[in-house]
Design a protein around this motif. Structure first.
Motif, PDB file in Angstrom:
ATOM      1  N   GLY A 222       0.800  -1.225   0.000  1.00  0.00           N
ATOM      2  CA  GLY A 222       0.000   0.000   0.000  1.00  0.00           C
ATOM      3  C   GLY A 222       0.827   1.266   0.000  1.00  0.00           C
ATOM      4  O   GLY A 222       0.295   2.361   0.151  1.00  0.00           O
ATOM      5  N   ILE A 223       2.149   1.160  -0.158  1.00  0.00           N
ATOM      6  CA  ILE A 223       2.977   2.369  -0.173  1.00  0.00           C
ATOM      7  C   ILE A 223       2.854   3.073  -1.521  1.00  0.00           C
ATOM      8  O   ILE A 223       2.783   4.287  -1.591  1.00  0.00           O
ATOM      9  N   LEU A 224       2.819   2.295  -2.581  1.00  0.00           N
ATOM     10  CA  LEU A 224       2.710   2.883  -3.911  1.00  0.00           C
ATOM     11  C   LEU A 224       1.342   2.601  -4.512  1.00  0.00           C
ATOM     12  O   LEU A 224       0.726   1.572  -4.245  1.00  0.00           O
TER      13      LEU A 224
ATOM     14  N   LEU B 237      -6.342 -10.255   1.913  1.00  0.00           N
ATOM     15  CA  LEU B 237      -7.251 -10.491   3.045  1.00  0.00           C
ATOM     16  C   LEU B 237      -8.536  -9.698   2.885  1.00  0.00           C
ATOM     17  O   LEU B 237      -9.115  -9.223   3.856  1.00  0.00           O
ATOM     18  N   GLY B 238      -8.957  -9.496   1.637  1.00  0.00           N
ATOM     19  CA  GLY B 238     -10.191  -8.748   1.404  1.00  0.00           C
ATOM     20  C   GLY B 238     -10.007  -7.244   1.354  1.00  0.00           C
ATOM     21  O   GLY B 238     -10.978  -6.508   1.191  1.00  0.00           O
ATOM     22  N   PHE B 239      -8.780  -6.749   1.515  1.00  0.00           N
ATOM     23  CA  PHE B 239      -8.539  -5.306   1.473  1.00  0.00           C
ATOM     24  C   PHE B 239      -7.847  -4.911   0.180  1.00  0.00           C
ATOM     25  O   PHE B 239      -7.162  -5.714  -0.447  1.00  0.00           O
ATOM     26  N   THR B 240      -8.033  -3.644  -0.192  1.00  0.00           N
ATOM     27  CA  THR B 240      -7.212  -3.063  -1.241  1.00  0.00           C
ATOM     28  C   THR B 240      -6.104  -2.289  -0.531  1.00  0.00           C
ATOM     29  O   THR B 240      -6.382  -1.330   0.172  1.00  0.00           O
ATOM     30  N   PRO B 241      -4.859  -2.714  -0.689  1.00  0.00           N
ATOM     31  CA  PRO B 241      -3.794  -2.133   0.137  1.00  0.00           C
ATOM     32  C   PRO B 241      -3.752  -0.614   0.137  1.00  0.00           C
ATOM     33  O   PRO B 241      -3.592   0.000   1.178  1.00  0.00           O
ATOM     34  N   PHE B 242      -3.919   0.026  -1.045  1.00  0.00           N
ATOM     35  CA  PHE B 242      -3.701   1.464  -1.098  1.00  0.00           C
ATOM     36  C   PHE B 242      -4.706   2.263  -0.272  1.00  0.00           C
ATOM     37  O   PHE B 242      -4.462   3.409   0.077  1.00  0.00           O
TER      38      PHE B 242
ATOM     39  N   THR C 212      -6.699   0.891   8.578  1.00  0.00           N
ATOM     40  CA  THR C 212      -5.965   0.486   9.780  1.00  0.00           C
ATOM     41  C   THR C 212      -6.005  -1.029   9.949  1.00  0.00           C
ATOM     42  O   THR C 212      -5.000  -1.667  10.248  1.00  0.00           O
ATOM     43  N   ALA C 213      -7.198  -1.607   9.714  1.00  0.00           N
ATOM     44  CA  ALA C 213      -7.352  -3.048   9.899  1.00  0.00           C
ATOM     45  C   ALA C 213      -6.414  -3.833   8.992  1.00  0.00           C
ATOM     46  O   ALA C 213      -5.919  -4.895   9.358  1.00  0.00           O
ATOM     47  N   PHE C 214      -6.140  -3.291   7.807  1.00  0.00           N
ATOM     48  CA  PHE C 214      -5.204  -3.952   6.895  1.00  0.00           C
ATOM     49  C   PHE C 214      -3.764  -3.773   7.364  1.00  0.00           C
ATOM     50  O   PHE C 214      -3.009  -4.731   7.509  1.00  0.00           O
ATOM     51  N   LEU C 215      -3.403  -2.522   7.630  1.00  0.00           N
ATOM     52  CA  LEU C 215      -2.008  -2.232   7.984  1.00  0.00           C
ATOM     53  C   LEU C 215      -1.585  -2.944   9.265  1.00  0.00           C
ATOM     54  O   LEU C 215      -0.419  -3.249   9.461  1.00  0.00           O
TER      55      LEU C 215
ATOM     56  N   ILE D  92       0.929 -11.202   7.340  1.00  0.00           N
ATOM     57  CA  ILE D  92       1.719 -11.190   6.116  1.00  0.00           C
ATOM     58  C   ILE D  92       2.959 -10.352   6.347  1.00  0.00           C
ATOM     59  O   ILE D  92       2.885  -9.252   6.892  1.00  0.00           O
ATOM     60  N   LEU D  93       4.089 -10.899   5.939  1.00  0.00           N
ATOM     61  CA  LEU D  93       5.341 -10.200   6.172  1.00  0.00           C
ATOM     62  C   LEU D  93       6.039  -9.969   4.835  1.00  0.00           C
ATOM     63  O   LEU D  93       6.224 -10.898   4.058  1.00  0.00           O
TER      64      LEU D  93
END
Lengths: 260, 263, 318
Positions: free
Chosen positions: C67-69, C79-84, C88-91, C172-173
């Motif tokens: 989600g940085i770029l 996990l059901g999220f769009t990173p960008f 908070t729940a994703f990060l 996730i790492l």
């Protein structure tokens, strides 16, 4: 919100630890600031002994301008110290590590280095201002309230300035010095804005809003500011905050789509 | 000679590389000038003199102080502290000509650039605001000004040099430098003539080295040669001797103790 | 768990003409596509290695996943999220470690950075203590956690970077060159830790590295990138088998410098007395060995081709 406060406290605690580590430096910094304040105050005092009035203001009133400048300058420096260290985060790419944290980046890059040590001079300036207000006397509670609100208003403009500096730090590499320009320009608010002649005064009031930031609070306190100007001051700070946040967002979009 | 010219050219080139730095330093100087000009123009409103200065004299003083600030206080000797701390000073010491020629050439170029800009700025300022100015009636005053300007230049150089020498012993050189910069900015007289203060404070200030960097030359230009000039000369030269020997001694000591290895 | 579809990333870089005025006001851009329509999916507890030369798009992909770029086009679902969107729940469920970047506070011991992260990720006190204890043991880090970061070695610092990114137990790492610049001992202990961590905590790990050793020892699956496209996506063994039909025979000779047997000259070889190295197809190994043992020799070894060479060959074929 609770989490934000907890994180800011944790950062502040760390910056205290850093200052304790380089004690000599921290003390020198504090001593230097107090020296500058003390000597400037002396100069102002002896100048006023000679002139009695400065742009129509008495000694006490002039000192109030001077102290109000110092209050706003000191608080904004204390809160936003981290802005001065922002460029290296961008250059080294460590900013990426800030972006993956589940918290607004401002918590780190804007208020992530609150300098508790600066509370000492800040309190001194506030105490000085309170003392003079009490000495001038015969001020209505509303006037004092306007003063406080306009000081806060000045701090909002300072916040907008600092956000703008962060945004510039992302967009361009040639702006390491934006923050220094900001500091040099605000320094013109040491004295009441009325010492400047037109058109310099208007430029300093509205374009580089030193007048609104630093002089308006005292003018309102002394009952010399028409209500419409108070309204203008509030609109100005709201507007500058909105614009700076927009610029920040644009800068972030640029960072996240264009940088490598 | 050729070596020095090449060195001078290299120094000028670094100005282009750090042009933003340089422009900032000039902008800061101009903003201060604007502030002081308006402050004093308010202070002299309706008065024939203030602290013994006629309006024309006070304007002359602040322009001169601004010029002296650019000339005397601009310096790149503080780079020396960084060179000592990160060990790059070795590179200078290994070169076939003395590090002092390097520093000296750099200083001369630096000051010439600053003088040029400062004069242009002040000329622009005067042509816009057209304040009254006072020129000394006696040409000896100009000579006195030049002599004390020279003293100021050398004194300021040695103060900066001595401060940099601290880097041989501690990494936190910036702390004393910061305090010194504040003392210089307030007590050298670049913001106001020091005799604005009551005699006791004024005399105490004259005991410190700071007034000899800005106040004294400007004062002599405005006031001419007065009996006080003898005091200025004695204390100014005294400080110069003291600071210069301190600088020399700490350079020699520092070079002995400096470990070239492991840096 | 992670699904990426048709992902593109195009960078606009300003062209510098050296003329300050045109650079500021009339900036021209050059676009460069770093990632060109890649698709893949990664399941739970997988450890995937991204391989590719500099500029292949590894780090760019990783940054888009975190989600940085902002992707130029295509979709990422984690996990059901769009990173960008940076919810908070994703990060809170991801961790990101970059070998060349630093999140620790330079002047203070790592524990001070950890306590900030504890607040950022809202880790309950008891869990924080437990995690910190476990990770400290696994990383063997107890001795230096209380020293200022500036006094730590690069290897120690890397361990602390890992620790501070794992306190919140990310599912996730992302590891971007976690062993870069480390000496071989530090490299192997970081490697060991990553493997243990994956097994112990059932984490999904995505790793990029220049060191083939990292990938060989850690990754169940590798994704090879070249100029922004995926050119291979499967296990490393399969790649080795398909590519490596060759064995490498090394012989160290004694005595006088002999003439090389005729059969050696038929194959690719490097000879610098007393060492001879021959690359022989598996089928003809016996023949070659038979000829070589006739010589006076100290030592003979038969090895698979080094993985670096295999990958290099694979890239050259593409």
């Amino acid at each position: 919100m609770k989490r934000y406060i907890a994180v800011i406290l944790a950062y502040s605690l760390n910056s205290i630890k850093v200052s304790i580590q380089s004690r000599a430096g921290a003390i020198a910094f504090l001593t230097g600031k107090m020296l500058r304040f003390g000597l400037s105050a002396l100069f102002l005092y002896f100048l006023m002994q000679q002139t009695k009035f400065l742009a129509g203001y008495t000694l006490e009133q002039t000192f109030l301008f001077f102290l109000t400048f110092n209050i706003i300058d000191s608080i904004s420096q204390q809160l936003y110290r981290e802005v001065y260290r922002f460029r290296p985060h961008i250059v080294s790419g460590d900013f990426d590590m800030i972006l993956v944290k589940p918290i607004h980046p401002f918590v780190r890059v804007l208020v992530g280095g609150v300098d508790i040590l600066d509370t000492i001079p800040t309190l001194l300036y506030i105490g000085g201002a309170a003392f003079i207000i009490q000495r001038i006397g015969m001020l209505s509670p509303e006037q004092i309230l306007w003063y406080i609100l306009l000081v806060i208003n000045g701090l909002v403009i300072a916040t907008a300035f600092h956000i703008l500096v962060l945004a510039m730090g992302i967009i361009s590499t040639e702006v390491d010095h934006t923050i220094m320009i900001y500091r040099d320009i605000t320094r013109m608010g040491y004295f009441p804005i009325d010492i400047y002649e037109e058109p310099v005064r208007s430029i300093l009031t509205f374009i580089l809003p030193i007048g609104i930031m630093m002089s308006f609070p005292v003018k309102a306190l002394l009952g010399m500011l028409a209500p419409q100007w108070i309204l203008v001051a509030f609109l100005f700070s709201a507007g500058s905050l909105v614009i700076s946040l927009r610029l920040w967002r644009a800068a972030m979009a640029k960072y996240q789509s264009a940088s490598s | 000679m050729r070596k020095y010219l090449l060195l001078a050219r290299a120094t000028l080139k670094t100005y282009l590389a750090y042009r933003v730095n340089f422009i900032m330093w000039r902008i800061r100087s101009m903003l201060t000038l604007v502030m002081l000009y308006f402050l004093w123009s308010q202070a002299v409103v309706g008065k024939s003199e203030i602290a013994g200065y006629a309006p024309a004299e006070i304007y002359t003083y602040i322009f001169l102080a601004n010029f002296l600030n650019a000339t005397v206080l601009s310096s790149r000797v503080d780079q020396l502290a960084g060179d000592i701390l990160n060990g790059t000073i070795i590179n200078h010491l290994l070169k076939p000509f003395s590090i002092f020629s390097l520093i000296g050439t750099r200083e001369v170029v630096d000051k010439m650039v600053n003088i040029l800009f400062s004069i242009a700025e002040i000329a622009l300022f005067i042509s816009i605001f057209r304040p009254p100015l006072a020129f000394p009636a006696d040409p000896i005053a100009v000579l006195g000004f030049l002599a004390f300007l020279l003293l100021a230049l050398v004194l300021s150089f040695y103060v900066s040099f001595a401060l940099s020498m601290l880097a041989f012993w501690t990494a936190e050189v910036w702390a004393p430098r910061f305090i010194f910069l504040i003392l210089i900015s307030m007590l050298a007289g670049s913001l106001f003539p020091l005799d604005l203060f009551p005699p006791v404070l004024y005399n105490v200030m004259l005991l410190t080295p700071f007034p000899y960097m800005v106040y004294v030359p400007a004062k002599i230009f405005v006031d001419g040669i007065t009996p006080q000039v003898l005091d200025f000369a004695i204390f100014g030269l005294g400080w110069l001797g003291l600071v210069a020997s301190l600088a020399h001694m700490s350079w020699l000591r520092g070079m002995k103790e400096f470990s070239f290895f492991g840096r | 768990m992670i699904t990426v579809k048709n992902l593109y990333k195009t960078y606009q870089t300003p062209l510098r003409t050296g003329n300050f005025i045109t650079d500021t006001f009339n900036r021209r851009y050059k676009s460069h596509t770093a990632v060109q329509g890649i698709s893949f999916s990664i399941g739970e507890n997988e450890l995937v290695g991204f391989i590719g030369p500099n500029g292949a798009g590894k780090t760019t992909t990783l940054k888009m996943l975190a989600g940085i770029l902002f992707p130029t086009s295509g979709t990422i679902d984690i996990l059901g999220f769009t990173p960008f969107d940076k919810e908070t729940a994703f990060l809170k469920q991801i961790g990101f470690v970059m070998g060349q970047k630093n999140q620790l506070i330079w002047d203070l011991p790592p524990t001070d950075t950890f306590s900030v992260n504890k607040e950022i990720y809202e880790i309950p006190e008891a869990e924080y203590r437990k995690r910190l204890g476990e990770l400290t043991d696994m990383l063997n880090a107890a001795t230096f956690l209380n020293q200022p970061v500036k006094t730590l070695s690069l290897g120690q610092r890397m361990k602390c970077e890992l620790l501070s990114s794992l306190l919140h137990a990310p599912k996730i790492l992302f590891l971007d060159e976690p062993t870069i610049g480390l000496d071989i001992f530090a490299q192997s202990s970081i490697r060991k830790f990553i493997k243990e961590y994956q097994q112990e905590y059932r984490a999904t790990i995505i790793l990029t590295s220049h060191y083939m050793q990292d990938v060989q020892q850690l990754a169940d699956r590798v994704i090879l990138l070249d100029a922004g496209s995926i050119i291979y996506d499967d296990t490393l063994e399969k790649l080795m088998q398909s590519q490596s039909q060759t064995k490498c025979v090394t012989i160290t000779m004694t005595g006088t410098n002999p003439d090389l047997p005729a059969i050696v000259r038929k194959f690719e070889h490097e000879y610098m007395y007393p060492q001879l190295r021959v690359y022989v197809p598996k089928k003809r190994l016996a023949e070659v060995l038979g000829a070589l043992v006739e010589l006076d020799y100290l030592d003979v070894t038969v090895e698979n081709e080094p993985i670096e060479d295999i990958i290099k060959k694979f890239y050259q074929q593409k």
